[in-house]
Design a protein around this motif. Structure first.
Motif, short mmCIF file in Angstrom:
data_model
loop_
_atom_site.label_atom_id
_atom_site.label_comp_id
_atom_site.label_asym_id
_atom_site.label_seq_id
_atom_site.Cartn_x
_atom_site.Cartn_y
_atom_site.Cartn_z
N GLU A 70 124.79 -121.29 57.68
CA GLU A 70 124.29 -122.18 56.53
C GLU A 70 124.05 -121.48 55.34
O GLU A 70 122.90 -120.94 55.28
CB GLU A 70 123.31 -123.09 57.22
N LEU A 71 125.22 -121.48 54.44
CA LEU A 71 124.75 -120.61 53.28
C LEU A 71 123.64 -120.97 52.30
O LEU A 71 122.99 -120.25 51.70
CB LEU A 71 126.09 -120.54 52.37
N ALA A 72 123.30 -122.41 52.45
CA ALA A 72 122.39 -122.95 51.62
C ALA A 72 120.83 -122.47 52.25
O ALA A 72 119.81 -122.44 51.36
CB ALA A 72 122.22 -124.62 51.79
N SER A 73 120.83 -122.09 53.16
CA SER A 73 119.70 -121.60 53.90
C SER A 73 119.12 -120.19 53.63
O SER A 73 118.23 -119.79 53.95
CB SER A 73 119.62 -121.90 55.39
N LEU A 74 120.33 -119.42 52.97
CA LEU A 74 120.24 -118.01 52.81
C LEU A 74 119.22 -117.90 51.72
O LEU A 74 119.37 -118.28 50.59
CB LEU A 74 121.60 -117.30 52.68
N ALA A 75 118.14 -116.86 51.72
CA ALA A 75 117.29 -116.46 50.43
C ALA A 75 118.42 -115.24 49.78
O ALA A 75 118.95 -114.49 50.22
CB ALA A 75 116.20 -115.62 51.10
N VAL A 76 118.28 -115.58 48.46
CA VAL A 76 118.97 -114.82 47.63
C VAL A 76 118.04 -114.26 46.52
O VAL A 76 116.93 -114.65 46.35
CB VAL A 76 120.11 -115.37 47.06
N ASP A 77 118.69 -113.28 45.87
CA ASP A 77 117.79 -112.48 44.68
C ASP A 77 117.75 -113.62 43.45
O ASP A 77 118.61 -114.42 43.44
CB ASP A 77 118.38 -111.04 44.38
N PRO A 78 116.55 -113.10 42.59
CA PRO A 78 116.63 -114.11 41.51
C PRO A 78 117.99 -114.40 40.60
O PRO A 78 118.16 -115.37 40.15
CB PRO A 78 115.58 -113.40 40.53
N GLU A 79 118.62 -113.26 40.47
CA GLU A 79 119.95 -113.43 39.66
C GLU A 79 120.97 -114.41 40.29
O GLU A 79 121.85 -114.90 39.57
CB GLU A 79 120.75 -112.15 39.46
N PHE A 80 120.74 -114.85 41.50
CA PHE A 80 121.63 -115.83 42.00
C PHE A 80 121.04 -117.14 42.23
O PHE A 80 121.61 -118.24 42.55
CB PHE A 80 122.06 -115.30 43.59
N GLN A 81 119.73 -117.27 41.85
CA GLN A 81 118.86 -118.52 41.90
C GLN A 81 119.82 -119.51 41.06
O GLN A 81 120.38 -119.25 40.00
CB GLN A 81 117.56 -118.30 41.43
N GLY A 82 119.82 -120.74 41.64
CA GLY A 82 120.54 -122.07 40.86
C GLY A 82 122.02 -121.87 40.95
O GLY A 82 122.54 -123.00 40.37
N LEU A 83 122.63 -121.05 41.53
CA LEU A 83 124.19 -121.03 41.71
C LEU A 83 124.23 -121.22 43.31
O LEU A 83 123.61 -120.95 44.01
CB LEU A 83 124.72 -119.57 41.42
N PRO A 84 125.47 -121.92 43.43
CA PRO A 84 125.90 -122.51 44.86
C PRO A 84 126.06 -121.08 45.63
O PRO A 84 126.91 -120.08 45.18
CB PRO A 84 127.04 -123.32 44.75
N ILE A 85 125.46 -120.96 46.60
CA ILE A 85 125.57 -119.74 47.40
C ILE A 85 126.86 -119.42 47.93
O ILE A 85 127.66 -118.26 47.72
CB ILE A 85 124.65 -119.66 48.90
N GLY A 86 127.88 -120.47 48.11
CA GLY A 86 129.13 -120.19 48.55
C GLY A 86 129.89 -119.61 47.43
O GLY A 86 130.92 -118.85 47.35
N PHE A 87 129.55 -119.95 46.07
CA PHE A 87 130.09 -119.53 44.95
C PHE A 87 130.07 -118.10 44.71
O PHE A 87 130.77 -117.11 44.86
CB PHE A 87 129.76 -120.40 43.65
N VAL A 88 128.64 -117.72 45.04
CA VAL A 88 128.11 -116.36 44.94
C VAL A 88 128.96 -115.16 45.88
O VAL A 88 129.51 -114.32 45.59
CB VAL A 88 126.72 -116.13 45.10
N VAL A 89 129.16 -115.84 47.10
CA VAL A 89 129.66 -115.16 48.25
C VAL A 89 131.27 -114.99 48.21
O VAL A 89 131.73 -113.89 48.06
CB VAL A 89 129.48 -115.99 49.67
N ALA A 90 131.87 -116.00 47.54
CA ALA A 90 133.33 -115.97 46.96
C ALA A 90 133.59 -114.99 45.99
O ALA A 90 134.41 -114.05 45.93
CB ALA A 90 133.85 -117.23 46.66
N LYS A 91 132.68 -114.93 44.96
CA LYS A 91 132.71 -113.81 44.03
C LYS A 91 132.46 -112.44 44.31
O LYS A 91 133.26 -111.52 44.30
CB LYS A 91 131.59 -113.99 42.98
#
Length: 327
Positions: A70-91
């Motif tokens: 569940e990508l939405a449940s992953l904790a991420v660093d501040p630079e990724f806050q507000g971005l869809p996690i799926g989009f970040v992973v794809a990048k």
């Protein structure tokens, strides 16, 4: 049953001549667990008192269906806050070659002694690329992997979010230490220096197969993984072959198995063992990636098919020899 091997029991049989060697390379493939204590199960290769090994013609499916991360449940660093996690992973996946280069070229400073500290210094490797100078392209964690097929612990720098997006068992790696979710498997204190990254101790069935999984996580290329698993087929003996077939044609699994069947049995069994180890690691980490499973299954079928065709030729040669002796 695979079309590559003739067997009514759905398995390919290796002769006694290679059985002892097969026993030696598969002996380390015992049941192991990852951090989630998930047991990996694979059919026994040899029954008690038998003089041959029986390999399933098809790679077994996962023991139980694996849940997707569940990508939405992953904790991420501040630079990724507000971005869809799926989009970040794809990048990040598009940066796979750069990230893999950063992972493999990172140098870990190991302190003296047998104790593995919660943090290890891992300075980012110098590079002329402006892309790899970004913080998120640097390894965020170190996997300390122990396995029964290697006497030493493998220290593997990884990019946590990318690995977490593939494996529910590694979902706790999705962010830097100061932003990660609390876990008894990771240090609770802050890193002692800017170059220190947390260590996650992990038990897997096979260390030898870890590079295959590492390459898949970063590159996700079926072609690269398949070419890494399968050995090169013997070269045609005829020097006219390049003239007759100047451009290589796509090979079917059957023709590829036939070409590989002329390799030594030990070469084929080594690769079967490698796929087996990769399968166990993937099951231990609960990775459900359909493309990865498809590549593993295809490679397994080709290798087992090659062994089956090789065995058929051996038995045929024995029959001819018996007939000649009778004559």
């Amino acid at each position: 049953m695979s079309s590559y091997a003739s067997s009514s029991s759905g398995s390919s049989t290796c002769s006694e001549a290679v059985s002892d060697y097969a026993d030696s390379i598969f002996s380390h493939m015992t049941t192991s667990t990852a951090s989630t204590s998930y047991e990996t199960h694979f059919p026994d290769f040899r029954t008690a008192g038998a003089t041959s090994i029986h390999l399933p013609t098809r790679l077994p499916e996962p023991p139980t269906p694996f849940a997707e991360v569940e990508l939405a449940s992953l904790a991420v660093d501040p630079e990724f806050q507000g971005l869809p996690i799926g989009f970040v992973v794809a990048k990040l996946q598009k940066l796979g070659p750069e990230l893999l280069n950063a992972s493999t070229n990172s140098r870990i400073t190991i302190p003296p002694g047998s104790f593995l500290p919660p943090y290890l210094s891992c300075p980012h490797a110098p590079t002329t690329s402006t892309l790899t100078s970004a913080p998120y392209t640097r390894p965020s964690h170190i996997l300390a992997i122990r396995a029964p097929d290697a006497p030493r612990t493998l220290l593997l720098p990884v990019h946590g979010l990318l690995w977490a997006s593939k494996s529910p068992a590694l979902s706790l790696l999705s962010s830097a230490p100061e932003f990660q979710k609390q876990s008894s498997l990771l240090p609770s204190s802050l890193p002692p220096s800017d170059t220190s990254i947390p260590v996650l101790e992990l038990t897997l069935p096979s260390t030898l197969a870890v590079p295959l999984l590492q390459g898949w996580i970063y590159l996700a290329s079926p072609q690269i993984l398949l070419s890494t698993i399968l050995p090169a087929a013997p070269r045609p003996e005829s020097s006219l072959e390049p003239l007759l077939n100047p451009a290589p044609q796509p090979k079917s699994p059957r023709s590829l198995a036939l070409a590989l069947s002329y390799l030594p049995s030990r070469t084929l069994l080594d690769r079967v063992s490698l796929v087996h180890g990769l399968w166990q690691n993937v099951v231990a980490l609960e990775i459900s990636d359909p493309a990865l499973w498809s590549v593993m299954s295809g490679a397994w079928s080709v290798l087992i098919g090659a062994l089956g065709l090789r065995e058929q030729r051996r038995l045929a040669a024995e029959r001819v020899q018996r007939v000649q002796v009778q004559i």
